[in-house]
Design a protein around this motif. Structure first.
Motif, short mmCIF file in Angstrom:
data_model
loop_
_atom_site.label_atom_id
_atom_site.label_comp_id
_atom_site.label_asym_id
_atom_site.label_seq_id
_atom_site.Cartn_x
_atom_site.Cartn_y
_atom_site.Cartn_z
N SER A 199 0.86 -1.20 0.00
CA SER A 199 0.00 0.00 0.00
C SER A 199 0.88 1.23 0.00
N HIS A 252 0.55 3.54 2.12
CA HIS A 252 0.85 3.80 3.53
C HIS A 252 2.19 3.16 3.88
N SER A 253 2.39 1.94 3.40
CA SER A 253 3.65 1.26 3.66
C SER A 253 4.78 1.82 2.81
N SER A 297 6.00 4.56 4.68
CA SER A 297 6.61 4.09 5.94
C SER A 297 7.99 3.48 5.67
N VAL A 298 8.12 2.81 4.55
CA VAL A 298 9.43 2.22 4.20
C VAL A 298 10.46 3.32 3.97
N LEU A 339 10.35 6.25 5.13
CA LEU A 339 10.56 6.88 6.45
C LEU A 339 11.65 6.12 7.21
N GLY A 340 11.49 4.80 7.31
CA GLY A 340 12.46 4.00 8.05
C GLY A 340 13.84 4.06 7.41
N ALA A 341 13.88 4.04 6.08
CA ALA A 341 15.16 4.06 5.37
C ALA A 341 15.85 5.40 5.54
N ALA A 370 15.46 7.44 8.02
CA ALA A 370 15.91 7.52 9.42
C ALA A 370 17.19 6.74 9.64
N GLU A 422 -1.23 10.22 6.18
CA GLU A 422 -0.92 10.09 7.61
C GLU A 422 0.60 10.00 7.82
N VAL A 423 1.23 9.23 6.94
CA VAL A 423 2.67 9.02 7.07
C VAL A 423 3.44 10.28 6.67
N ASN A 436 3.88 12.49 9.43
CA ASN A 436 4.84 11.89 10.35
C ASN A 436 6.27 12.09 9.87
N LEU A 493 9.19 14.08 11.81
CA LEU A 493 10.47 13.44 12.14
C LEU A 493 11.63 14.13 11.44
N GLY A 530 10.98 9.79 17.25
CA GLY A 530 9.52 9.63 17.31
C GLY A 530 8.98 9.61 18.72
#
Lengths: 400, 300
Positions: free
Chosen positions: A64, A66-67, A70-71, A73-75, A77, A96-97, A100, A104, A215
């Motif tokens: 999705s 959303h993911s 999110s992926v 985002l994590g990468a 970070a 939403e992400v 975020n 961050l 976070g």
């Protein structure tokens, strides 16, 4: 304005392909995307580029948007340069992400292939999707054509990753009108881009060598300061966007504006203001009207967030009339950029006459003729300056 | 009383704000300390987040990131991908964490994506069987007949009307190399499973049963006992699955009736009243089916 005279480096590319090539030149390291709701060819092209070994990157196929967000985002970070793209419903799901990521302070770069939001379902171009995430803390730049889309992506990483900014940045390119259209495009060489855009140097990143927590939650005595700092970074970004655009212009010979681009604005009686591919049509319409003796200019918003109020005020002289043409609407409210523009002038000593026109929703064409119609409407000042929809089919409305 | 010696520096520092007797913080600490400090962890919104990361304080002694409620697995996927492309995979193992709601409800899609893509990540679900941080609402891992604020007891309700979702089976259905169920009631077993999971490359799923004195309404001194009773009644069997097959089951010497588990917990107190026999029988049937599946002895 494209100043390169030589044909060297010139290629005829689909907009999506051109953007994918730009992202490759920027050496994005983690790319994540969801293929539908809806997607452009950008990520298909990037998947190919990675599969062919032309770019050393991890391509993460997610379930999705959303993911996808999110992926990256994590990468980001973890210290990687990242990229994703989406449009329409996918942008809504991602929203939403995106808030975020901005909170961050992660310099993710993404593209929005601008398209309409459902319902009714409509896969065609307008700009409601990027406007939907206007308040997220994501910098928004709008490209007029595919050359600008290429150049803007290369500038995007430099702006987002600047330690004075550290915010996500979205390059908005009109769906179909740019993403699916073939145009001649100059692609810089890898060496040129490497010199302009060095490897990402994160200020902080996740590593056991120096453990930190990202976070954390903030109570009422801390939250507002955090939001204020994002707002300040947005304000600082205005200077960086201009600075990076000018540096790019010096090196690559192309400067299409920093925060705004002025086209025959200085002596104009009526100025058309818009974002994205409609600006080219506006320039054509303005030229034609000038031939007929009408002083029409065009103000292109290159940056929408941060909103370049100062640059706009500098561009618009007293007495000018401004027609804002919008491919999005705040239903039950104003045209959205119209509201921004009015706010930029409300407390000033002079205020131009401003009217908002909604046009081109869900892929409806904005033609030079419809823009000339708008200019004609502007010549007589309408009391109250209410919002007007251009090109509505009255017969369809009467059918109920 | 058994004392567990602590030879390592706590990786979740004391001073977090969890309740007395919190099974979650105990479980998380045991997991992290089994993993060691060469890790990067994600944590979902919920009790684990709210008790450990109030700015400007943090209880995390390892690199840790919280993003949202439902994306712990996706954020971890990005971390793992970044470590790979940056040539830093040897630097840290990646552990994603979430509660039962973050895992089995709102984050199930992101978790499924992470498992399907084959990331080298250990996902840990801390299962306290309801949304505790927001005041005890039912999740899909809340067991049958448990009382929560959104599955209350009344003339026409016996608590949660649906069965607990078999989340380990869902994880295993992705064809991943390792799935395990553990409990804070059995710390050495839990820590062995964390270590084993981290020795395996690819996606791993570990579900840890963690009593919540607040949400389950049990005395805060009974966290370990209640956790052990869930296992001894066969309501929460502890097992491992490797490549889809069950490879170990923690046996119980004496199986107890489910009412032994209920009697310490307010969330099940309605089942000990007269007239609840039919409901109790339904839950005993769940335990009996587990016992048969995992080879537990008959109730004595």
């Amino acid at each position: 304005m494209v100043k390169s005279a030589s044909l060297e480096g010139l290629r005829v590319l689909e907009g999506s392909r051109a953007v994918a090539e730009a992202v490759k030149l920027c050496r994005a390291q983690v790319i994540s995307a969801y293929p539908i709701t809806p997607q452009t060819h950008i990520v298909e092209n990037l998947a190919e580029i990675v599969a062919d070994g032309e770019l050393k990157a991890e391509f993460v196929n997610v379930e999705s948007e959303h993911s996808a967000a999110s992926v990256v985002l994590g990468a980001s970070a973890t210290g990687a340069r990242t990229y994703t793209s989406t449009s329409s419903q996918g942008m809504a799901l991602m929203s939403e992400v995106l808030y975020n990521i901005a909170g961050l302070r992660l310099p993710v770069v993404l593209s929005c292939g601008n398209r309409a939001l459902s319902a009714p379902l409509n896969i065609w171009n307008d700009q409601q999707d990027s406007i939907y995430v206007r308040d997220s803390g994501v910098i928004q730049l709008y490209a007029e054509d595919n050359q600008e889309a290429v150049d803007m992506h290369i500038q995007a990483y430099k702006i987002a990753e600047d330690h004075r900014v550290l915010l996500p940045l979205m390059v908005c390119i009109d769906g179909f009108l740019l993403t699916h259209t073939f145009e001649p495009v100059y692609l810089p060489t890898q060496g040129e881009v490497d010199a302009f855009l060095p490897a990402y140097q994160p200020l902080y990143y996740l590593t056991p060598q120096s453990p930190l927590t990202m976070g954390a939650f903030a109570e009422p005595d801390k939250y507002m300061e955090s939001r204020y700092m994002i707002h300040q970074a947005m304000e600082r970004a205005k200077g960086i966007i201009e600075e990076v655009a000018q540096e790019y212009g010096r090196i690559f010979g192309r400067y299409q504006g920093g925060l705004v681009e002025e086209y025959q604005v200085a002596d104009a009686d009526v100025v058309l203001m818009g974002m994205g591919s409609m600006v080219t049509t506006m320039k054509v319409a303005a030229d034609e009207m000038r031939e007929q003796g009408k002083k029409v200019g065009v103000l292109k918003l290159r940056a929408y967030r941060p909103f370049p109020a100062e640059a706009i005020r500098r561009a618009l002289r007293p007495g000018v009339k401004v027609a804002v043409v919008e491919k999005a609407i705040s239903l039950g409210g104003l045209g959205i950029t119209t509201g921004d523009l009015c706010s930029a002038f409300y407390n000033q000593t002079y205020r131009p006459y401003i009217r908002g026109f909604i046009a081109g929703l869900g892929g409806r064409d904005i033609s030079p003729t419809s823009l000339k119609q708008i200019v004609n409407r502007m010549e007589a000042e309408v009391e109250g300056g209410e919002l007007e929809f251009i090109g509505l089919n009255r017969e369809l409305l009467e059918e109920g | 009383m058994t004392t567990i010696s602590r030879s390592v520096k706590p990786l979740i520092a004391p001073g977090h704000t969890a309740c007395t007797g919190c099974g979650l913080l105990l479980g998380a600490r045991l997991c992290l300390e089994a993993a060691g400090k060469e890790i990067i962890v994600t944590f979902a919104t919920g009790c684990l987040e709210i008790t450990t990361s109030r700015y400007p304080e943090s209880a995390w002694e390892v690199p840790a990131i919280h993003s949202l409620f439902e994306n712990s697995a996706a954020v971890a996927s990005g971390i793992e991908a970044a470590l790979k492309v940056l040539g830093r995979s040897q630097e840290a193992k990646v552990i994603a964490q979430g509660g039962d709601g973050a895992t089995a409800d709102i984050g199930l899609q992101a978790l499924s994506g992470m498992l399907e893509r084959g990331h080298d990540i250990l996902y840990i679900c801390y299962d306290n069987e309801a949304y505790m941080n927001t005041g005890v609402q039912r999740s899909s891992l809340t067991p049958l007949a448990a009382r929560t604020r959104t599955s209350p007891i009344g003339p026409s309700s016996w608590g949660k009307s649906a069965q607990k979702k078999d989340m380990p089976a869902i994880a295993a259905a992705h064809g991943i190399p390792y799935v395990a169920v553990a409990s804070v009631g059995y710390p050495p077993d839990l820590q062995r499973k964390v270590k084993k999971a981290l020795s395996i490359s690819g996606p791993k799923y570990l579900q840890v049963h963690i009593p919540c004195p607040l949400g389950w309404a049990h005395d805060s001194s009974l966290t370990i006992k209640v956790a052990q009773l869930a296992v001894q009644t066969a309501l929460y069997p502890l097992y491992e699955m490797e490549n889809g097959a069950i490879t170990s089951v923690r046996q119980v010497s004496r199986r107890l009736p489910v009412t032994e588990y209920f009697k310490h917990q307010g969330r099940f107190s309605h089942l000990l009243r007269p007239g609840a026999e039919a409901e109790v029988a339904k839950i005993q049937a769940v335990a009996d089916a587990n016992a048969q599946k995992f080879g537990y002895p008959p109730i004595r």
